[in-house]
Motif scaffolding. Structure first.
Motif, PDB file in Angstrom:
ATOM      1  N   ALA A 179       0.828  -1.204   0.000  1.00  0.00           N
ATOM      2  CA  ALA A 179       0.000   0.000   0.000  1.00  0.00           C
ATOM      3  C   ALA A 179       0.867   1.260   0.000  1.00  0.00           C
ATOM      4  CB  ALA A 179      -0.927   0.008   1.212  1.00  0.00           C
ATOM      5  N   LEU A 180       2.100   1.157   0.497  1.00  0.00           N
ATOM      6  CA  LEU A 180       3.063   2.263   0.538  1.00  0.00           C
ATOM      7  C   LEU A 180       2.566   3.439   1.370  1.00  0.00           C
ATOM      8  CD1 LEU A 180       4.401   2.205  -3.131  1.00  0.00           C
ATOM      9  CD2 LEU A 180       5.466   1.236  -1.080  1.00  0.00           C
ATOM     10  N   VAL A 181       1.848   3.148   2.430  1.00  0.00           N
ATOM     11  CA  VAL A 181       1.482   4.187   3.383  1.00  0.00           C
ATOM     12  C   VAL A 181       2.655   4.377   4.338  1.00  0.00           C
ATOM     13  CG1 VAL A 181      -0.120   4.913   5.178  1.00  0.00           C
ATOM     14  CG2 VAL A 181      -0.953   3.622   3.202  1.00  0.00           C
ATOM     15  N   GLY A 182       3.211   5.572   4.344  1.00  0.00           N
ATOM     16  CA  GLY A 182       4.421   5.815   5.129  1.00  0.00           C
ATOM     17  C   GLY A 182       5.678   5.372   4.422  1.00  0.00           C
ATOM     18  N   GLY A 183       5.553   4.981   3.157  1.00  0.00           N
ATOM     19  CA  GLY A 183       6.692   4.436   2.428  1.00  0.00           C
ATOM     20  C   GLY A 183       6.735   2.925   2.558  1.00  0.00           C
ATOM     21  N   SER A 184       7.638   2.313   1.847  1.00  0.00           N
ATOM     22  CA  SER A 184       7.740   0.849   1.864  1.00  0.00           C
ATOM     23  C   SER A 184       8.162   0.342   3.238  1.00  0.00           C
ATOM     24  CB  SER A 184       8.760   0.380   0.821  1.00  0.00           C
ATOM     25  OG  SER A 184       8.955  -1.024   0.912  1.00  0.00           O
ATOM     26  N   GLY A 185       7.538  -0.763   3.664  1.00  0.00           N
ATOM     27  CA  GLY A 185       7.910  -1.383   4.923  1.00  0.00           C
ATOM     28  C   GLY A 185       8.920  -2.504   4.764  1.00  0.00           C
ATOM     29  N   ILE A 186       9.339  -2.766   3.532  1.00  0.00           N
ATOM     30  CA  ILE A 186      10.321  -3.824   3.291  1.00  0.00           C
ATOM     31  C   ILE A 186      11.708  -3.287   3.631  1.00  0.00           C
ATOM     32  CG2 ILE A 186      11.352  -5.371   1.591  1.00  0.00           C
ATOM     33  CD1 ILE A 186       8.737  -5.182   0.004  1.00  0.00           C
TER      34      ILE A 186
END
Length: 213
Positions: A179-186
């Motif tokens: 979803a890329l909310v806040g940027g990528s979580g990976i």
């Protein structure tokens, strides 16, 4: 929970007014009773902001698992470090379970003991020490760390959960489904000089629908 399911829930909550902006200087409030709170966003409000620090330890000393440290910077819409943002994180243990919670609150029971709150310092930074979680016993999703933020004067909202690059189910399909909310979580993990796994999860604040600057 799958990233696309989180995005659907965020959209539904935003439509119900759960993330509506508050007047300047107002304190964050709980979502209205008619809003579906099953995602646990209100857990981010369980600690007074004035009691929080930029760095916290989630896992007690007796917790089994590989030591892990996550740090990052929260950036505002102008791309500048943002102080005073609450970051709430929680995750499963080394068996993939949310275990050991206390009867303190509903979310203490549901999220287990591996959870904590930070508030970004003047440099916009936050950090937490914990252990590396395992995937759920069902092995339906990758190992992950849930993240909720509370900007000053705004309701809490999800940002993409932390997952670990190159590990179980963090594949091409997962990359495409973010979803890329806040940027990528990976994030990538690497051991530091003490052998502790470390990773960086910067957060870029956006609007209620997750659109980033």
């Amino acid at each position: 929970m799958r990233p696309e399911a989180l995005l659907t829930r965020r959209t539904a909550l935003a439509g119900a007014g759960a993330f509506a902006a508050l007047p300047a200087g107002a304190q964050p409030r709980f979502p209205a009773p008619e809003v579906d709170n099953s995602a646990g966003l209100e857990a981010a409000l369980e600690r007074p902001v004035g009691t929080l620090k930029p760095k916290v330890r989630l896992a007690p000393a007796f917790e089994t698992g590989k030591a892990l440290t996550i740090n990052g910077t929260v950036f505002n819409l102008r791309g500048k470090p943002q102080p005073g943002v609450v970051v709430y994180a929680y995750h499963a243990n080394a068996d993939g379970l949310y275990a050991g919670g206390s009867p303190e609150t509903l979310w203490s029971q549901r999220h287990g003991r591996l959870r904590g709150w930070m508030v970004t310092g003047p440099d916009g930074r936050y950090a937490f020490e914990t252990i590396k979680p395992a995937p759920y016993p069902s092995f339906e999703v990758p190992a992950h760390i849930h993240m909720i933020v509370v900007e000053p004067g705004r309701e809490p909202y999800w940002v993409d959960q932390i997952v670990f690059a190159g590990e179980f189910k963090v594949d091409r399909q997962y990359h495409a489904s973010q979803a890329l909310v806040g940027g990528s979580g990976i994030i990538k993990l690497a051991p530091n000089e003490a052998g502790v796994l470390t990773g960086v999860r910067d957060i870029r604040l956006g609007n209620a629908r997750g659109t980033l600057a």
